[in-house]
Design a protein around this motif. Sequence first.
Motif, PDB file in Angstrom:
ATOM      1  N   ARG A 257     -38.618 117.397  27.175  1.00  0.00           N
ATOM      2  CA  ARG A 257     -37.277 117.084  26.728  1.00  0.00           C
ATOM      3  C   ARG A 257     -36.293 116.341  27.795  1.00  0.00           C
ATOM      4  O   ARG A 257     -35.763 115.199  27.571  1.00  0.00           O
ATOM      5  CB  ARG A 257     -36.313 117.978  25.798  1.00  0.00           C
ATOM      6  CG  ARG A 257     -36.927 118.525  24.479  1.00  0.00           C
ATOM      7  CD  ARG A 257     -35.932 119.624  23.684  1.00  0.00           C
ATOM      8  NE  ARG A 257     -35.938 120.867  24.569  1.00  0.00           N
ATOM      9  CZ  ARG A 257     -36.363 121.627  24.339  1.00  0.00           C
ATOM     10  NH1 ARG A 257     -37.396 121.833  23.476  1.00  0.00           N
ATOM     11  NH2 ARG A 257     -36.147 122.888  24.976  1.00  0.00           N
ATOM     12  N   TRP A 258     -36.537 116.946  28.794  1.00  0.00           N
ATOM     13  CA  TRP A 258     -35.921 116.441  30.019  1.00  0.00           C
ATOM     14  C   TRP A 258     -36.202 115.090  30.555  1.00  0.00           C
ATOM     15  O   TRP A 258     -35.635 114.137  30.901  1.00  0.00           O
ATOM     16  CB  TRP A 258     -36.050 117.396  31.183  1.00  0.00           C
ATOM     17  CG  TRP A 258     -34.931 117.264  32.331  1.00  0.00           C
ATOM     18  CD1 TRP A 258     -34.031 117.800  32.741  1.00  0.00           C
ATOM     19  CD2 TRP A 258     -35.640 116.533  33.436  1.00  0.00           C
ATOM     20  NE1 TRP A 258     -33.575 117.194  33.955  1.00  0.00           N
ATOM     21  CE2 TRP A 258     -34.367 116.408  34.339  1.00  0.00           C
ATOM     22  CE3 TRP A 258     -36.668 115.360  33.633  1.00  0.00           C
ATOM     23  CZ2 TRP A 258     -34.489 115.720  35.732  1.00  0.00           C
ATOM     24  CZ3 TRP A 258     -36.618 114.710  34.978  1.00  0.00           C
ATOM     25  CH2 TRP A 258     -35.468 114.645  35.748  1.00  0.00           C
ATOM     26  N   ALA A 259     -37.752 114.800  30.225  1.00  0.00           N
ATOM     27  CA  ALA A 259     -38.363 113.899  30.675  1.00  0.00           C
ATOM     28  C   ALA A 259     -37.893 112.534  29.974  1.00  0.00           C
ATOM     29  O   ALA A 259     -37.657 111.307  30.118  1.00  0.00           O
ATOM     30  CB  ALA A 259     -39.883 113.909  30.629  1.00  0.00           C
ATOM     31  N   GLY A 260     -37.662 112.736  28.647  1.00  0.00           N
ATOM     32  CA  GLY A 260     -37.159 111.912  27.598  1.00  0.00           C
ATOM     33  C   GLY A 260     -36.059 111.373  27.944  1.00  0.00           C
ATOM     34  O   GLY A 260     -35.545 110.168  28.082  1.00  0.00           O
ATOM     35  N   ARG A 261     -34.962 112.159  28.455  1.00  0.00           N
ATOM     36  CA  ARG A 261     -33.516 111.781  28.953  1.00  0.00           C
ATOM     37  C   ARG A 261     -33.676 111.050  30.290  1.00  0.00           C
ATOM     38  O   ARG A 261     -32.934 110.276  30.388  1.00  0.00           O
ATOM     39  CB  ARG A 261     -32.655 112.965  28.794  1.00  0.00           C
ATOM     40  CG  ARG A 261     -32.465 113.833  27.685  1.00  0.00           C
ATOM     41  CD  ARG A 261     -31.260 114.846  27.941  1.00  0.00           C
ATOM     42  NE  ARG A 261     -31.528 115.888  28.746  1.00  0.00           N
ATOM     43  CZ  ARG A 261     -32.229 116.931  28.458  1.00  0.00           C
ATOM     44  NH1 ARG A 261     -32.803 117.259  27.065  1.00  0.00           N
ATOM     45  NH2 ARG A 261     -32.612 117.956  29.223  1.00  0.00           N
ATOM     46  N   ALA A 262     -34.708 111.319  30.897  1.00  0.00           N
ATOM     47  CA  ALA A 262     -34.817 110.795  32.377  1.00  0.00           C
ATOM     48  C   ALA A 262     -35.654 109.275  32.151  1.00  0.00           C
ATOM     49  O   ALA A 262     -35.953 108.553  33.218  1.00  0.00           O
ATOM     50  CB  ALA A 262     -35.583 111.669  33.532  1.00  0.00           C
ATOM     51  N   ASP A 263     -36.206 109.127  31.101  1.00  0.00           N
ATOM     52  CA  ASP A 263     -36.956 107.784  30.709  1.00  0.00           C
ATOM     53  C   ASP A 263     -37.976 107.680  31.527  1.00  0.00           C
ATOM     54  O   ASP A 263     -38.459 106.622  32.442  1.00  0.00           O
ATOM     55  CB  ASP A 263     -35.981 106.707  30.897  1.00  0.00           C
ATOM     56  CG  ASP A 263     -36.364 105.464  30.268  1.00  0.00           C
ATOM     57  OD1 ASP A 263     -37.194 105.656  29.229  1.00  0.00           O
ATOM     58  OD2 ASP A 263     -36.236 104.188  30.487  1.00  0.00           O
TER      59      ASP A 263
END
Length: 208
Positions: free
Chosen positions: A52-58
């Motif tokens: 989920r964090w990786a998604g926000r960090a693109d």
Amino acid sequence: MLMLDPSDSASLRRFYLVRHGAHGDYGERLSGRAGQSSLSEIGQRQADRLARWAGRADVAVVQASPRRRTQQTATIIATARKLAVETVDALDEVDFGDWNGRSFAELEEDPLWHEWNSRRATAATPGGERMGEAVARTVAHLEQAATGPNQGPVMLVTHCDIIRGVIAFYLGLSLDHILRFDIDPGSVSTIEVGAGQARIIRINEVPA
């Protein structure tokens, strides 16, 4: 050389150094390159939070050490991002030689283990790598990746001591001091690298 001027950031590539999630051997033995245990339930939840964090960090690229625990963590992240996992040998765990797979209880009885943990800059593992060698191969990979086309942030799923060593290198700290800060399972440490420069953004960020 560590550069902290924000105006330089446009020429740097961002890397997220991720420690794999917790696994069956965690806290019990030095898995090193011998451990093949899978992520525990806690480790899987940590990997889900990282995804989920990786998604926000693109995150645009996911790379991982060849160890099972890093591959499993990276796969959960990459699947959520619809990316493939790139396996990179330079991100592998320190080769602890004869210590690979030994329990921490056993290692506590070995004077060489205590020397290793107090003198990482010069001490040797029994038949494995020196800490400086492990850091050098990882830094070389980062700097090579930073010179290629910048197509977005790279998430590197690797190991605790590798991350500590890379951070120490870019901060100009002796490897003797890498145990002075923590790198927790499922954590992210953010750096930017490029053109002989580097910036440490955050250390040991644990996604909620």
